[in-house]
Design a protein around this motif. Sequence first.
Motif, PDB file in Angstrom:
ATOM      1  N   ARG A   6       0.789  -1.243  -0.025  1.00 62.17           N
ATOM      2  CA  ARG A   6      -0.123   0.020   0.175  1.00 62.17           C
ATOM      3  C   ARG A   6       0.900   1.257   0.024  1.00 62.17           C
ATOM      4  NH1 ARG A   6      -4.401  -0.134   4.447  1.00 62.17           N
ATOM      5  NH2 ARG A   6      -5.414  -1.586   3.299  1.00 62.17           N
ATOM      6  N   VAL A   7       0.678   2.029  -0.788  1.00 65.19           N
ATOM      7  CA  VAL A   7       1.224   3.494  -0.867  1.00 65.19           C
ATOM      8  C   VAL A   7       0.440   4.485  -0.810  1.00 65.19           C
ATOM      9  CG1 VAL A   7       3.044   4.726  -2.379  1.00 65.19           C
ATOM     10  CG2 VAL A   7       2.872   2.126  -2.588  1.00 65.19           C
ATOM     11  N   GLY A   8       0.729   5.588   0.210  1.00 67.82           N
ATOM     12  CA  GLY A   8      -0.190   6.494   0.301  1.00 67.82           C
ATOM     13  C   GLY A   8       0.523   7.681   1.060  1.00 67.82           C
ATOM     14  N   GLY A   9      -0.192   8.678   1.260  1.00 67.09           N
ATOM     15  CA  GLY A   9       0.448  10.169   2.134  1.00 67.09           C
ATOM     16  C   GLY A   9      -0.368  10.203   3.090  1.00 67.09           C
ATOM     17  N   LEU A  10      -0.579  11.705   3.434  1.00 65.00           N
ATOM     18  CA  LEU A  10      -1.128  12.167   4.652  1.00 65.00           C
ATOM     19  C   LEU A  10      -2.801  12.151   4.197  1.00 65.00           C
ATOM     20  CD1 LEU A  10       1.067  14.721   6.329  1.00 65.00           C
ATOM     21  CD2 LEU A  10       0.667  12.695   7.147  1.00 65.00           C
ATOM     22  N   ASP A  11      -3.531  12.201   5.315  1.00 65.25           N
ATOM     23  CA  ASP A  11      -5.043  12.441   5.322  1.00 65.25           C
ATOM     24  C   ASP A  11      -5.707  11.762   4.243  1.00 65.25           C
ATOM     25  OD1 ASP A  11      -4.994  14.450   7.241  1.00 65.25           O
ATOM     26  OD2 ASP A  11      -4.007  15.899   5.772  1.00 65.25           O
TER      27      ASP A  11
ATOM     28  N   ALA B 162       0.405   9.318  -2.020  1.00 66.74           N
ATOM     29  CA  ALA B 162       1.884   9.788  -1.558  1.00 66.74           C
ATOM     30  C   ALA B 162       2.222  11.093  -2.379  1.00 66.74           C
ATOM     31  CB  ALA B 162       2.822   8.703  -1.874  1.00 66.74           C
ATOM     32  N   GLY B 163       3.048  11.893  -1.806  1.00 64.95           N
ATOM     33  CA  GLY B 163       3.424  13.036  -2.201  1.00 64.95           C
ATOM     34  C   GLY B 163       4.419  13.867  -1.453  1.00 64.95           C
ATOM     35  N   LYS B 164       4.542  14.886  -1.562  1.00 67.16           N
ATOM     36  CA  LYS B 164       5.643  15.827  -0.641  1.00 67.16           C
ATOM     37  C   LYS B 164       5.353  15.709   0.714  1.00 67.16           C
ATOM     38  CE  LYS B 164       8.658  19.208  -1.809  1.00 67.16           C
ATOM     39  NZ  LYS B 164       9.702  19.106  -3.030  1.00 67.16           N
ATOM     40  N   ARG B 165       3.862  15.536   1.206  1.00 62.38           N
ATOM     41  CA  ARG B 165       3.917  15.904   2.536  1.00 62.38           C
ATOM     42  C   ARG B 165       4.426  14.441   3.300  1.00 62.38           C
ATOM     43  NH1 ARG B 165      -1.810  16.418   3.037  1.00 62.38           N
ATOM     44  NH2 ARG B 165      -1.896  17.414   5.315  1.00 62.38           N
ATOM     45  N   LEU B 166       4.015  13.381   2.503  1.00 64.48           N
ATOM     46  CA  LEU B 166       4.488  12.061   3.070  1.00 64.48           C
ATOM     47  C   LEU B 166       4.564  10.898   1.931  1.00 64.48           C
ATOM     48  CD1 LEU B 166       5.092  10.120   5.281  1.00 64.48           C
ATOM     49  CD2 LEU B 166       2.802   9.645   5.738  1.00 64.48           C
ATOM     50  N   LEU B 167       5.446  10.009   1.945  1.00 66.98           N
ATOM     51  CA  LEU B 167       5.079   9.008   1.117  1.00 66.98           C
ATOM     52  C   LEU B 167       5.438   7.701   2.267  1.00 66.98           C
ATOM     53  CD1 LEU B 167       6.238   7.563  -2.139  1.00 66.98           C
ATOM     54  CD2 LEU B 167       6.911   6.232  -0.110  1.00 66.98           C
ATOM     55  N   LEU B 168       4.409   6.717   2.312  1.00 66.56           N
ATOM     56  CA  LEU B 168       4.782   5.438   2.990  1.00 66.56           C
ATOM     57  C   LEU B 168       4.282   4.247   1.929  1.00 66.56           C
ATOM     58  CD1 LEU B 168       4.879   3.754   5.812  1.00 66.56           C
ATOM     59  CD2 LEU B 168       2.594   4.241   6.325  1.00 66.56           C
ATOM     60  N   ALA B 169       5.282   3.480   2.232  1.00 66.84           N
ATOM     61  CA  ALA B 169       4.924   2.248   1.242  1.00 66.84           C
ATOM     62  C   ALA B 169       5.208   0.960   2.257  1.00 66.84           C
ATOM     63  CB  ALA B 169       5.795   2.049   0.001  1.00 66.84           C
ATOM     64  N   ALA B 170       4.499   0.141   2.424  1.00 66.86           N
ATOM     65  CA  ALA B 170       4.451  -1.250   3.220  1.00 66.86           C
ATOM     66  C   ALA B 170       3.294  -2.098   2.963  1.00 66.86           C
ATOM     67  CB  ALA B 170       4.281  -0.866   4.782  1.00 66.86           C
ATOM     68  N   ALA B 171       3.295  -3.400   3.242  1.00 75.96           N
ATOM     69  CA  ALA B 171       2.098  -4.195   3.090  1.00 75.96           C
ATOM     70  C   ALA B 171       1.171  -3.685   3.934  1.00 75.96           C
ATOM     71  CB  ALA B 171       2.522  -5.560   3.773  1.00 75.96           C
ATOM     72  N   PRO B 172      -0.344  -3.981   3.568  1.00 79.56           N
ATOM     73  CA  PRO B 172      -1.283  -3.195   4.101  1.00 79.56           C
ATOM     74  C   PRO B 172      -1.409  -3.547   5.555  1.00 79.56           C
ATOM     75  CG  PRO B 172      -2.087  -4.445   2.162  1.00 79.56           C
ATOM     76  CD  PRO B 172      -0.681  -4.817   2.320  1.00 79.56           C
ATOM     77  N   GLU B 173      -1.118  -4.648   6.494  1.00 74.78           N
ATOM     78  CA  GLU B 173      -1.150  -4.482   8.000  1.00 74.78           C
ATOM     79  C   GLU B 173      -0.211  -3.709   8.400  1.00 74.78           C
ATOM     80  OE1 GLU B 173       0.318  -7.561   6.111  1.00 74.78           O
ATOM     81  OE2 GLU B 173      -1.645  -7.661   5.217  1.00 74.78           O
ATOM     82  N   LEU B 174       1.139  -3.638   7.885  1.00 74.20           N
ATOM     83  CA  LEU B 174       1.994  -2.802   8.437  1.00 74.20           C
ATOM     84  C   LEU B 174       1.738  -1.442   8.146  1.00 74.20           C
ATOM     85  CD1 LEU B 174       4.930  -2.771  10.065  1.00 74.20           C
ATOM     86  CD2 LEU B 174       6.021  -3.201   7.925  1.00 74.20           C
ATOM     87  N   TYR B 175       1.306  -1.142   7.065  1.00 77.19           N
ATOM     88  CA  TYR B 175       0.986   0.277   6.593  1.00 77.19           C
ATOM     89  C   TYR B 175       0.059   0.789   7.744  1.00 77.19           C
ATOM     90  CZ  TYR B 175      -0.665   4.207   3.759  1.00 77.19           C
ATOM     91  OH  TYR B 175      -1.010   5.521   3.293  1.00 77.19           O
ATOM     92  N   ASP B 176      -0.891  -0.202   8.002  1.00 78.62           N
ATOM     93  CA  ASP B 176      -1.979   0.292   9.130  1.00 78.62           C
ATOM     94  C   ASP B 176      -1.426   0.686  10.452  1.00 78.62           C
ATOM     95  OD1 ASP B 176      -3.895   0.461   7.324  1.00 78.62           O
ATOM     96  OD2 ASP B 176      -4.791  -1.630   7.578  1.00 78.62           O
ATOM     97  N   ARG B 177      -0.129   0.080  10.715  1.00 74.02           N
ATOM     98  CA  ARG B 177       0.342   0.241  12.150  1.00 74.02           C
ATOM     99  C   ARG B 177       1.205   1.611  12.057  1.00 74.02           C
ATOM    100  NH1 ARG B 177       1.558  -3.101  16.068  1.00 74.02           N
ATOM    101  NH2 ARG B 177       1.225  -1.392  16.997  1.00 74.02           N
TER     102      ARG B 177
END
Length: 270
Positions: free
Chosen positions: A233-238, A242-257
Amino acid sequence: MPSNVELQEIAVTVARRAAVLAFQRRRDGVEIAASKSSIVDIVTRADQEAERLIRDAIAAARPRDGFLGEESGAGEGTSGLTWVVDPIDGTVNYYYGIPAYAVSIAVVEGDPDPATWTALAGAVVNPETKETFAAAAGHGATLNGTALHVNLDVELPLALVGTGFGYDPEVRVRQAAFVHQLIGQVRDIRRAGAASLDLCSVAAGRLDAYYERGLNPWDHAAGALIAAEAGARVGGLDGTPAGKRLLLAAAPELYDRLHPMMQEYFSAWE
Ligand code: IPD
């Protein structure tokens, strides 16, 4: 309109040509051409030459497409597709001879803005290890032709997390403050020095997660698609992309943590 797989082939072919050039120039001796946002944010002659090679090759193959490059900026097209290019991601590694730098090429549909674009295909090539990471949207991600899959079901305390820092000293201090908060909660943290390769490492299971605040579109366009096609899962804030404010990439369960901690810290920063 070419298929995503055809676009991936163009990205791979051109990225491999630029990788040969970067590799050769590294052996010839690296020359700094300029610095950008600060004295530590350098551009080498090889960055400029590699971007010229990529720009010319893409213009020859896809004359109606737009272009957004780290070194030469934007060129508008008429087809609705734009090539988003970092000719050498990990320039500081390149300068020091650390074998963790890459040519990163993605092609996106829509405005060349990560908030709204749809990434169609991408390639990230490490000239030193001869690794080609690639993805075509809807067709999965590969490393030298072999399918990639993120690590699933990793608990937070066992997670190996990658991150990066920008070039602005004030921003770095705030990025480091979040590392201070995170380091006691995970297995360990890595700062490898090339965002595109960090994202490919998530795709390949060499990292469980990667996050960074302050990335530019060319740093993550190809790598984020490769990670997503490998199951991240790859996403950002709110809840935004994903973009300048944040990019987080991880498998969905870890992303949620990880995401709630980052949401709290990075949104309070603004
Ligand atoms: C940088 C690298 C680094 C990341 C920085 C980027 P560059 O790109 O990807 O890992 O932490 O935010 O700017 O300058 O080497 O192309």
